[in-house]
Write an enzyme that holds these catalytic residues in place. Structure first.
Site, short mmCIF file in Angstrom:
data_model
loop_
_atom_site.label_atom_id
_atom_site.label_comp_id
_atom_site.label_asym_id
_atom_site.label_seq_id
_atom_site.Cartn_x
_atom_site.Cartn_y
_atom_site.Cartn_z
N PHE A 158 0.87 -1.22 -0.20
CA PHE A 158 -0.01 0.13 -0.16
C PHE A 158 1.02 1.10 0.12
O PHE A 158 0.54 2.46 0.75
CB PHE A 158 -0.94 -0.01 1.14
CG PHE A 158 -2.30 0.91 0.99
CD1 PHE A 158 -3.17 0.42 -0.17
CD2 PHE A 158 -2.35 2.14 1.54
CE1 PHE A 158 -4.35 1.17 -0.35
CE2 PHE A 158 -3.42 2.97 1.06
CZ PHE A 158 -4.43 2.59 0.27
N LYS A 185 8.03 -4.87 -12.77
CA LYS A 185 8.74 -5.55 -13.93
C LYS A 185 9.31 -6.67 -13.86
O LYS A 185 9.50 -7.68 -14.68
CB LYS A 185 9.62 -4.37 -14.52
CG LYS A 185 9.26 -3.13 -14.85
CD LYS A 185 10.21 -2.07 -14.80
CE LYS A 185 9.95 -1.50 -13.13
NZ LYS A 185 10.55 -0.05 -12.87
N VAL A 216 5.46 -1.12 -18.27
CA VAL A 216 5.88 -0.23 -19.07
C VAL A 216 5.22 1.10 -19.44
O VAL A 216 4.08 1.09 -19.69
CB VAL A 216 6.09 -0.85 -20.59
CG1 VAL A 216 7.01 0.21 -21.78
CG2 VAL A 216 6.96 -2.27 -20.33
N GLU A 245 14.69 4.33 -8.89
CA GLU A 245 14.36 3.18 -8.20
C GLU A 245 15.15 3.18 -6.72
O GLU A 245 15.75 3.99 -6.61
CB GLU A 245 14.81 1.92 -8.78
CG GLU A 245 14.27 1.72 -10.25
CD GLU A 245 13.05 1.27 -10.17
OE1 GLU A 245 12.59 0.22 -9.64
OE2 GLU A 245 12.26 1.96 -10.90
N LYS A 277 11.98 -3.49 -19.45
CA LYS A 277 11.01 -2.90 -20.14
C LYS A 277 11.11 -3.46 -21.66
O LYS A 277 10.00 -3.67 -22.25
CB LYS A 277 10.84 -1.35 -20.03
CG LYS A 277 10.32 -0.88 -18.66
CD LYS A 277 10.52 0.54 -18.42
CE LYS A 277 10.23 0.74 -17.00
NZ LYS A 277 10.72 2.29 -16.54
N GLY A 319 4.62 7.43 -11.83
CA GLY A 319 3.89 8.42 -10.91
C GLY A 319 2.67 7.61 -10.22
O GLY A 319 2.19 6.73 -10.63
N1 HSE Z 1 12.80 4.32 -12.03
C1 HSE Z 1 11.81 4.20 -13.05
C2 HSE Z 1 12.15 5.54 -13.96
C3 HSE Z 1 10.43 4.28 -12.46
O1 HSE Z 1 12.92 6.41 -13.58
O2 HSE Z 1 11.34 5.26 -15.03
C4 HSE Z 1 9.40 3.50 -13.71
O3 HSE Z 1 9.65 2.31 -13.97
#
Ligand code: HSE
Length: 346
Positions: free
Chosen positions: A11, A128, A155, A212, A227, A324
């Site tokens: 959450f 992912k 993605v 990340e 991705k 986001g």
């Molecule tokens: N860390 C990733 C980015 C988040 O910067 O695009 C989305 O997958």
């Protein structure tokens, strides 16, 4: 009115964004789709667990998630569940899996998804790891059980690149895919053009929540490579193991290189691509110095983009957010609508 009971693993930001969307549009979805989504169970290692077979009050849930004590401060039942126990006990129709990404093993998310499918739940994930590494085994299990797997958010968050590629461009003859698939690295390269150092720009990307937990996943190209593997499997039907995707990140790109490229009318971008070479699709992630006229060179900051080069339509480029809270929450919502009201989504 069809009631869909949801169980959530995690959450954090995305789950909260999704809950906010449901809370704000509950009546609209009931009217438009004849669907009501109820959150009946949650397991989060930090914020606590919850069981409410009638569906928790979404406003109270959002408020509680920002309070000390988290979900456990809500009235109702709080079984001492971990995620797996929650999946094994929750009276849910679908699991929304939002635990952390692990690109080495895909765990523990793969186990959660597998268990939910075995227990006859449809599953949605924005994670992912399990999809880049174990999509085929999850899809086979889902087929066997006549269930759905929703992965749109893996993605470019809610920007509908997978759905467009898989469904709407499937007869256009996709010959190549190129994309800016990682917001952190695109943000860093954009900031470096203005003279900011790599380190400062990375710190800013972390502060803004794009990166990340371990930013090596972004700057070394692992996130973009995952991705690329997902696009290969889902859009092109090609099984391209992550380890076979050629990968170079942006850590060796200097401020001088970025500024020299800008002065010459070019831009460095971290490009994830799939191109047809010697009879098969080759996957790559690497920095490319693109002329400013290239559609992907125009995409700045944390924004993502994908360009499908097709036989019948030429290039089709989609630009949009790649991460986001609300943006990824929207991907979860779209997957749910695709499961429970397929005619509503095209
Ligand atoms: N860390 C990733 C980015 C988040 O910067 O695009 C989305 O997958």
């Amino acid at each position: 009115m069809q009631e869909i009971r949801l169980a959530l693993v995690g959450f954090g930001n995305v789950a909260q964004g999704f809950t906010q969307i449901l809370a704000e549009h509950e009546e609209e979805y009931a009217r438009k789709f004849d669907l009501r989504f109820l959150i009946v169970a949650i397991a989060d290692p930090v914020r606590g667990s919850l069981l409410d077979p009638d569906g928790v009050d979404l406003g109270a849930l959002l408020q509680a998630s920002s309070q000390p004590g988290g979900i456990n401060s809500l009235p109702g039942e709080h079984p001492d569940w971990d995620a797996l126990q929650m999946i094994q006990s929750a009276p849910a129709d679908a699991l929304v899996e939002l635990s952390f990404t692990n690109l080495t093993t895909g765990e523990p998310a793969t186990t959660y998804l597998t268990e939910a499918l075995r227990r006859n739940m449809n599953v949605i994930t924005t994670n992912k790891g399990p999809i880049a590494l174990h999509y085929d085994q999850l899809a086979a299990l889902a087929r066997l059980q006549d269930l759905h797997i929703g992965v749109e958010g893996t993605v470019m968050s809610g920007t509908p690149v997978l759905r467009v590629g898989r469904r709407l461009l499937s007869n256009a003859g996709i010959e190549r895919i190129q994309g800016i698939l990682n917001g952190t690295t695109n943000f860093i390269l954009t900031q470096m053009e203005t003279g900011q150092s790599y380190t400062q720009a990375l710190q800013q990307a972390q502060a803004m929540g794009y990166a990340e937990a371990d930013p090596a996943g972004d700057v070394e190209g692992f996130d973009a490579a995952a991705k690329v593997a997902i696009l290969a499997r889902l859009v092109l039907g090609e099984n391209l193991p992550l380890a076979q995707i050629e990968r170079t990140g942006i850590t060796a790109i200097t401020l001088e290189q970025v500024q020299a490229a800008a002065a010459a009318g070019n831009r460095w971008k971290l490009i994830g691509s799939l191109s047809y070479e010697n009879g098969k699709f080759k996957g790559r992630v690497r920095p490319e110095c693109l002329p400013i006229s290239h559609p992907l060179a125009q995409v700045s900051g944390a924004t993502n983009a994908i360009c499908y080069s097709t036989h019948l339509l030429g290039d089709v480029t989609i630009i949009g957010p790649g991460a986001g809270r609300l943006q990824t929450g929207y991907a979860v919502l779209q997957d749910l609508i695709a499961f429970y009201c397929p005619e509503c989504i095209g």
